[in-house]
Design a protein around this motif. Structure first.
Motif, short mmCIF file in Angstrom:
data_model
loop_
_atom_site.label_atom_id
_atom_site.label_comp_id
_atom_site.label_asym_id
_atom_site.label_seq_id
_atom_site.Cartn_x
_atom_site.Cartn_y
_atom_site.Cartn_z
N ASN A 26 0.85 -1.19 0.00
CA ASN A 26 0.00 0.00 0.00
C ASN A 26 0.89 1.24 0.00
O ASN A 26 1.41 1.64 1.04
CB ASN A 26 -0.91 0.00 1.23
CG ASN A 26 -1.89 1.16 1.24
OD1 ASN A 26 -1.79 2.10 0.45
ND2 ASN A 26 -2.85 1.11 2.15
N PRO A 27 1.07 1.86 -1.15
CA PRO A 27 1.99 3.00 -1.25
C PRO A 27 1.54 4.23 -0.47
O PRO A 27 2.32 5.16 -0.30
CB PRO A 27 2.02 3.30 -2.76
CG PRO A 27 0.75 2.71 -3.30
CD PRO A 27 0.47 1.51 -2.46
N GLU A 28 0.31 4.24 0.04
CA GLU A 28 -0.14 5.37 0.84
C GLU A 28 0.44 5.36 2.25
O GLU A 28 0.38 6.37 2.95
CB GLU A 28 -1.67 5.40 0.92
CG GLU A 28 -2.35 5.74 -0.40
CD GLU A 28 -3.83 6.04 -0.23
OE1 GLU A 28 -4.30 6.10 0.93
OE2 GLU A 28 -4.51 6.22 -1.25
N VAL A 29 0.99 4.20 2.68
CA VAL A 29 1.51 4.07 4.04
C VAL A 29 3.02 3.81 3.97
O VAL A 29 3.48 3.02 3.15
CB VAL A 29 0.83 2.90 4.78
CG1 VAL A 29 1.20 2.93 6.26
CG2 VAL A 29 -0.67 2.94 4.61
N LYS A 30 3.76 4.47 4.85
CA LYS A 30 5.21 4.28 4.89
C LYS A 30 5.56 3.38 6.07
O LYS A 30 5.42 3.77 7.23
CB LYS A 30 5.93 5.62 5.03
CG LYS A 30 5.69 6.59 3.87
CD LYS A 30 6.42 7.91 4.11
CE LYS A 30 6.24 8.88 2.95
NZ LYS A 30 4.84 9.34 2.82
N PRO A 241 1.92 11.84 18.59
CA PRO A 241 2.75 13.04 18.76
C PRO A 241 3.24 13.58 17.42
O PRO A 241 3.33 12.86 16.43
CB PRO A 241 3.92 12.55 19.61
CG PRO A 241 3.50 11.25 20.20
CD PRO A 241 2.52 10.66 19.22
N GLU A 242 3.58 14.86 17.43
CA GLU A 242 4.23 15.42 16.23
C GLU A 242 5.63 14.81 16.10
O GLU A 242 6.22 14.41 17.11
CB GLU A 242 4.28 16.95 16.33
CG GLU A 242 5.01 17.49 17.55
CD GLU A 242 4.99 19.01 17.59
OE1 GLU A 242 4.34 19.64 16.75
OE2 GLU A 242 5.62 19.56 18.51
N PRO A 243 6.14 14.65 14.91
CA PRO A 243 5.62 15.11 13.63
C PRO A 243 4.69 14.12 12.93
O PRO A 243 4.28 14.35 11.80
CB PRO A 243 6.90 15.29 12.81
CG PRO A 243 7.77 14.15 13.29
CD PRO A 243 7.48 14.03 14.76
N TRP A 244 4.40 13.01 13.60
CA TRP A 244 3.65 11.93 12.96
C TRP A 244 2.21 12.32 12.67
O TRP A 244 1.59 11.74 11.76
CB TRP A 244 3.71 10.68 13.83
CG TRP A 244 5.11 10.29 14.15
CD1 TRP A 244 5.82 10.60 15.28
CD2 TRP A 244 6.01 9.56 13.31
NE1 TRP A 244 7.11 10.09 15.20
CE2 TRP A 244 7.24 9.45 13.99
CE3 TRP A 244 5.90 9.00 12.04
CZ2 TRP A 244 8.34 8.79 13.45
CZ3 TRP A 244 6.99 8.33 11.50
CH2 TRP A 244 8.20 8.23 12.20
N ASP A 245 1.68 13.28 13.41
CA ASP A 245 0.29 13.70 13.18
C ASP A 245 0.12 14.41 11.84
O ASP A 245 -0.99 14.47 11.30
CB ASP A 245 -0.18 14.61 14.31
CG ASP A 245 0.62 15.89 14.38
OD1 ASP A 245 1.87 15.81 14.45
OD2 ASP A 245 0.01 16.98 14.34
N SER A 246 1.21 14.95 11.29
CA SER A 246 1.11 15.68 10.02
C SER A 246 1.90 15.01 8.90
O SER A 246 2.15 15.62 7.86
CB SER A 246 1.58 17.13 10.20
OG SER A 246 2.92 17.16 10.68
N LEU A 247 2.32 13.76 9.13
CA LEU A 247 3.11 13.06 8.11
C LEU A 247 2.30 12.83 6.83
O LEU A 247 2.84 12.86 5.72
CB LEU A 247 3.60 11.72 8.67
CG LEU A 247 4.47 10.85 7.75
CD1 LEU A 247 5.78 11.57 7.43
CD2 LEU A 247 4.74 9.49 8.39
N TYR A 248 1.02 12.61 6.98
CA TYR A 248 0.16 12.33 5.83
C TYR A 248 -0.85 13.45 5.64
O TYR A 248 -1.41 13.97 6.61
CB TYR A 248 -0.57 10.99 6.02
CG TYR A 248 0.39 9.81 6.09
CD1 TYR A 248 0.86 9.20 4.94
CD2 TYR A 248 0.83 9.33 7.33
CE1 TYR A 248 1.74 8.13 5.00
CE2 TYR A 248 1.71 8.26 7.40
CZ TYR A 248 2.17 7.67 6.24
OH TYR A 248 3.04 6.62 6.30
N ASP A 249 -1.09 13.79 4.40
CA ASP A 249 -2.04 14.83 4.04
C ASP A 249 -3.43 14.21 3.89
O ASP A 249 -3.61 13.32 3.04
CB ASP A 249 -1.61 15.49 2.73
CG ASP A 249 -2.51 16.66 2.32
OD1 ASP A 249 -3.58 16.85 2.94
OD2 ASP A 249 -2.14 17.38 1.38
#
Length: 512
Positions: A26-30, A241-249
């Motif tokens: 799933n390329p949407e998830v890293k 926690p940040e920065p993970w909360d904004s990793l995906y648009d």
């Protein structure tokens, strides 16, 4: 299976992770670390939980028994300590057995009949946990926590670790009250999407640090180990926690939605989830348990997109710390003699079929789980398998892989020779149970290579899906006159599967 040296077992689990949230597919998830684990071993594409809720499946993992057999059939129930467990068997065979993270074998409310140390007020009694040095369901060593994200259920060893790390005001990052329990004078409301806690104090960091320390200890003592690193995410609430909360648009994630009319042929409780204020009172029975998922699942697409983006962020954050564990295993020189399994206790809805979280809805999204097994020299690296797996098989498989006798009480199947290519797949089917009420929410699912059948106790309705012709499970064939014979055949297969789940009888003792 002949082994020159008994292997270590590193068991890594997430909580409530959709099967299709590994970046390799799933390329949407890293998830670079789960990707590399899959490239080291085998990615199993048809793995199922024995029950799509936490306690029942986790109890099945350590007992090798189905929830209907070990008795912890629902949330709020307790796994009886009388059952033989994976940890007990391995300890007797010379293994150091440990669990770090989420156990959830017991309930949050203790009673005289069913005492629980995973309950209030004990879980917040840090003096109790400082002194705790007992075996727990066969694990020689445990370090526990019970909260998901900022839930007030925080405490136990995780809270002790935060204090040791210098975060003495950790309570301000967590909700303050649950029922009659209130812990501080300040009020902390539930957080959403972004969690105030610094990443260095996140429970992912705690689990990785303590898992690595325990592996180092076993390496120094040259003892084989079974170590369960039990992560809490990406189970809701959706905060990280940040920065993970904004990793995906949120604008770039796929948002699953219900297909118009797809529940028209389904049982009524499916359709009610698509109402604004559904009435599920007819499903409540005396002696019943909480009915997870029996509520409205309606949600606007914009807010759901934000939650999916954070759900993915929670997975990627967890993946980082799984990578630290894998790196430590390599650095200790233990990787070549360690069987690693990664999976989740059950799946998750985030818009699929118009549903959210979990409930009595046995779509693949909920009952199928991500599953990777890696064992250098034993499991083919970079391979894939469509062979059906069940999490109830983990205990007997781990025992067989270590040359440990499998208790007769374990009804799961030994998959070890199937994983290593020495035998054909061990399973032709999986059975998934789900019970919250005595009759109204008491269902079982039989799934094989092509079909899935779900029956409800004392009910005429059910589900039948052709997973080959209808992989999206949109066309329920239960009442189709053209499929009456197929339904009858699958009902018989379910009956046979239920009979096959029974424990092996004791061997007959000759009276001669």
């Amino acid at each position: 299976m002949k082994l020159a040296r008994r292997p270590n077992i590193l068991f890594i689990t997430s909580d409530q992770q959709h099967w299709n949230t590994i970046g390799l597919d799933n390329p949407e998830v890293k998830t670079p670390n789960l990707d590399r684990l899959a490239q080291r071993g085998c990615l199993f594409e048809r793995a199922y939980c024995p029950n799509p809720t936490c306690t029942p499946t986790r109890a099945s993992i350590i007992t090798g028994m189905y929830p209907s057999q070990h008795g912890a059939y629902s949330l709020g129930t307790k796994l009886d300590e009388k059952h033989p467990t994976l940890g007990q068997a391995l300890s007797k065979n010379g293994y150091k057995t440990s669990l770090v993270g989420k156990a959830h074998f017991q309930q949050l409310i203790s009673t005289p009949e069913y005492p629980s140390i995973e309950s209030y007020p004990i879980l917040r009694d840090l003096d109790y946990w400082k002194k705790y040095d007992e075996t727990f369901y066969g694990f020689d060593h445990v370090e526990l926590a019970r909260n998901h994200a900022d839930e007030c259920h925080v405490g136990q060893h995780y809270a002790l670790w935060m204090e040791e790390k210098g975060l003495t005001d950790w309570a301000k990052h967590f909700q303050n009250a649950w029922g009659d329990y209130k812990f501080t004078d300040f009020d902390t409301s539930p957080q959403y999407l972004k969690w105030s806690i610094p990443e260095e104090y996140h429970y992912n960091a705690w689990i990785a640090e303590r898992t690595n320390a325990l592996m180092e200890e076993s390496a120094r003592q040259d003892e084989p180990f079974f170590l369960w690193a039990s992560f809490f995410d990406p189970h809701p609430p959706y905060i990280v926690p940040e920065p993970w909360d904004s990793l995906y648009d949120p604008a770039e994630v796929t948002v699953p939605q219900a297909t118009p009319g797809e529940h028209d042929k389904n049982p009524e409780h499916f359709r009610k989830t698509q109402e604004e204020n559904p009435d599920f009172s007819d499903w409540k029975e005396e002696g019943g348990n909480a009915m997870h998922g029996c509520s409205s699942h309606l949600q606007d697409k914009e807010s759901l997109a934000k939650e999916i983006a954070v759900y993915y962020g929670m997975i990627s954050c967890m993946d980082k710390y799984i990578g630290q564990i894998l790196d430590k295993l390599d650095a200790l020189g233990l990787a070549d003699n360690t069987l690693i399994v990664f999976t989740s206790d059950h799946g998750h809805f985030y818009g699929h079929h118009g549903l959210n979280a979990k409930g009595p809805f046995h779509y693949e999204d909920l009952v199928k789980v991500p599953f990777i097994a890696s064992w250098p020299g034993q499991i083919e690296a970079g391979s894939r398998s469509a062979a059906i797996q069940s999490l109830v098989d983990l205990a007997p498989t781990f025992l067989a892989a270590t040359g440990t006798a499998i208790p007769r009480s374990m009804t799961g199947l030994d998959q070890s020779k199937s994983w290593t290519g020495q035998q054909a797949p061990a399973r032709t089917h999986a059975v998934v149970e789900n019970r919250h009420q005595p009759t109204t929410l008491h269902l079982k699912t039989y799934v094989d290579a092509r079909y899935k059948l779900t029956t409800y106790y004392n009910r005429e309705y059910g589900e039948l899906f052709d997973l080959q012709a209808d992989p999206g499970e949109l066309n329920n064939l239960w009442d189709s006159p053209d499929h009456k014979d197929l339904k009858a055949a699958l009902v018989l297969k379910l009956l046979h599967a239920e009979m096959g789940k029974e424990p092996l009888p004791m061997p007959r003792v000759s009276m001669a």
